[in-house]
Write a protein that holds these residues in place. Structure first.
Motif, PDB file in Angstrom:
ATOM      1  N   THR A  14       0.840  -1.202   0.000  1.00  0.00           N
ATOM      2  CA  THR A  14       0.000   0.000   0.000  1.00  0.00           C
ATOM      3  C   THR A  14       0.875   1.252   0.000  1.00  0.00           C
ATOM      4  N   GLY A  15       0.505   2.184  -0.881  1.00  0.00           N
ATOM      5  CA  GLY A  15       1.277   3.409  -1.013  1.00  0.00           C
ATOM      6  C   GLY A  15       2.374   3.348  -2.060  1.00  0.00           C
ATOM      7  N   GLY A  16       2.615   2.169  -2.576  1.00  0.00           N
ATOM      8  CA  GLY A  16       3.664   1.995  -3.569  1.00  0.00           C
ATOM      9  C   GLY A  16       3.231   2.390  -4.967  1.00  0.00           C
ATOM     10  N   PHE A  67      -3.351   7.944 -10.621  1.00  0.00           N
ATOM     11  CA  PHE A  67      -2.917   7.254 -11.832  1.00  0.00           C
ATOM     12  C   PHE A  67      -2.744   8.275 -12.957  1.00  0.00           C
ATOM     13  N   THR A  68      -1.774   8.002 -13.827  1.00  0.00           N
ATOM     14  CA  THR A  68      -1.554   8.870 -14.984  1.00  0.00           C
ATOM     15  C   THR A  68      -1.343   8.021 -16.226  1.00  0.00           C
ATOM     16  N   ILE A  69      -2.127   8.295 -17.241  1.00  0.00           N
ATOM     17  CA  ILE A  69      -1.964   7.608 -18.519  1.00  0.00           C
ATOM     18  C   ILE A  69      -1.133   8.475 -19.446  1.00  0.00           C
ATOM     19  N   SER A  70      -0.315   7.831 -20.241  1.00  0.00           N
ATOM     20  CA  SER A  70       0.454   8.541 -21.257  1.00  0.00           C
ATOM     21  C   SER A  70       0.633   7.593 -22.442  1.00  0.00           C
ATOM     22  N   LEU A  80       0.696   3.298 -18.022  1.00  0.00           N
ATOM     23  CA  LEU A  80      -0.132   3.664 -16.878  1.00  0.00           C
ATOM     24  C   LEU A  80       0.768   3.726 -15.651  1.00  0.00           C
ATOM     25  N   GLN A  81       0.990   4.942 -15.177  1.00  0.00           N
ATOM     26  CA  GLN A  81       1.752   5.144 -13.952  1.00  0.00           C
ATOM     27  C   GLN A  81       0.778   5.156 -12.787  1.00  0.00           C
ATOM     28  N   MET A  82       0.959   4.234 -11.866  1.00  0.00           N
ATOM     29  CA  MET A  82       0.049   4.098 -10.727  1.00  0.00           C
ATOM     30  C   MET A  82       0.815   4.410  -9.450  1.00  0.00           C
ATOM     31  N   ASN A  83       0.400   5.467  -8.781  1.00  0.00           N
ATOM     32  CA  ASN A  83       1.015   5.879  -7.524  1.00  0.00           C
ATOM     33  C   ASN A  83       0.011   5.770  -6.385  1.00  0.00           C
ATOM     34  N   SER A  84       0.517   5.803  -5.178  1.00  0.00           N
ATOM     35  CA  SER A  84      -0.337   5.737  -3.978  1.00  0.00           C
ATOM     36  C   SER A  84      -1.339   4.591  -4.075  1.00  0.00           C
ATOM     37  N   GLU A  88      -7.638  -1.823  -2.791  1.00  0.00           N
ATOM     38  CA  GLU A  88      -8.781  -1.897  -3.706  1.00  0.00           C
ATOM     39  C   GLU A  88      -8.395  -1.712  -5.168  1.00  0.00           C
ATOM     40  N   ASP A  89      -7.147  -1.389  -5.434  1.00  0.00           N
ATOM     41  CA  ASP A  89      -6.654  -1.325  -6.817  1.00  0.00           C
ATOM     42  C   ASP A  89      -6.243  -2.713  -7.324  1.00  0.00           C
TER      43      ASP A  89
END
Length: 119
Positions: A14-16, A67-70, A80-84, A88-89
């Motif tokens: 979690t948080g990664g 999340f950030t898509i590029s 897809l950059q997934m942070n925090s 539930e993700d």
């Protein structure tokens, strides 16, 4: 024909953070939307985020800001950059390419990559 190859899933606390990649090959139209969906056990597949070839984005409310898509149009690759990340993700994440052509719209899917977030 079009093929989508995903990479980058795994186990994280979690948080990664994790970064997913999806490379499309084959006959790729300029008119397309690339994106990511996910499916958790016992749940329906849901849209996470999309990006048009022109750069317009859309996000699921629960991932917006984390999340950030590029995409790299020259490489036909979406990221897809997934942070925090939160437990539930946890889901299988699927890359999607939606192509618009003369005959209509065609959807292509990747094989899916597992993302597991431990608490």
């Amino acid at each position: 024909q079009v093929q989508l190859v995903e990479s980058g899933g795994g186990l994280v606390q979690t948080g990664g953070s994790l970064r997913l990649s999806c490379a499309a090959s084959g006959s790729i139209s300029s008119f397309n939307i690339m994106g990511w969906y996910r499916q958790a056990p016992g749940k329906q597949r849901e849209l996470v985020t999309t990006m048009t070839a022109g750069g317009s984005t859309d996000y699921l409310d629960s991932v917006r800001g984390r999340f950030t898509i590029s995409r790299d149009n020259a490489k036909n690759t979406v990221y897809l950059q997934m942070n925090s990340l939160k437990p539930e993700d946890t889901a299988v994440y699927y890359c999607n390419l939606k192509q618009y052509g003369i005959i209509g719209t065609t959807n292509y899917w990747g094989q899916g990559t597992q993302v597991t977030v431990s608490s």
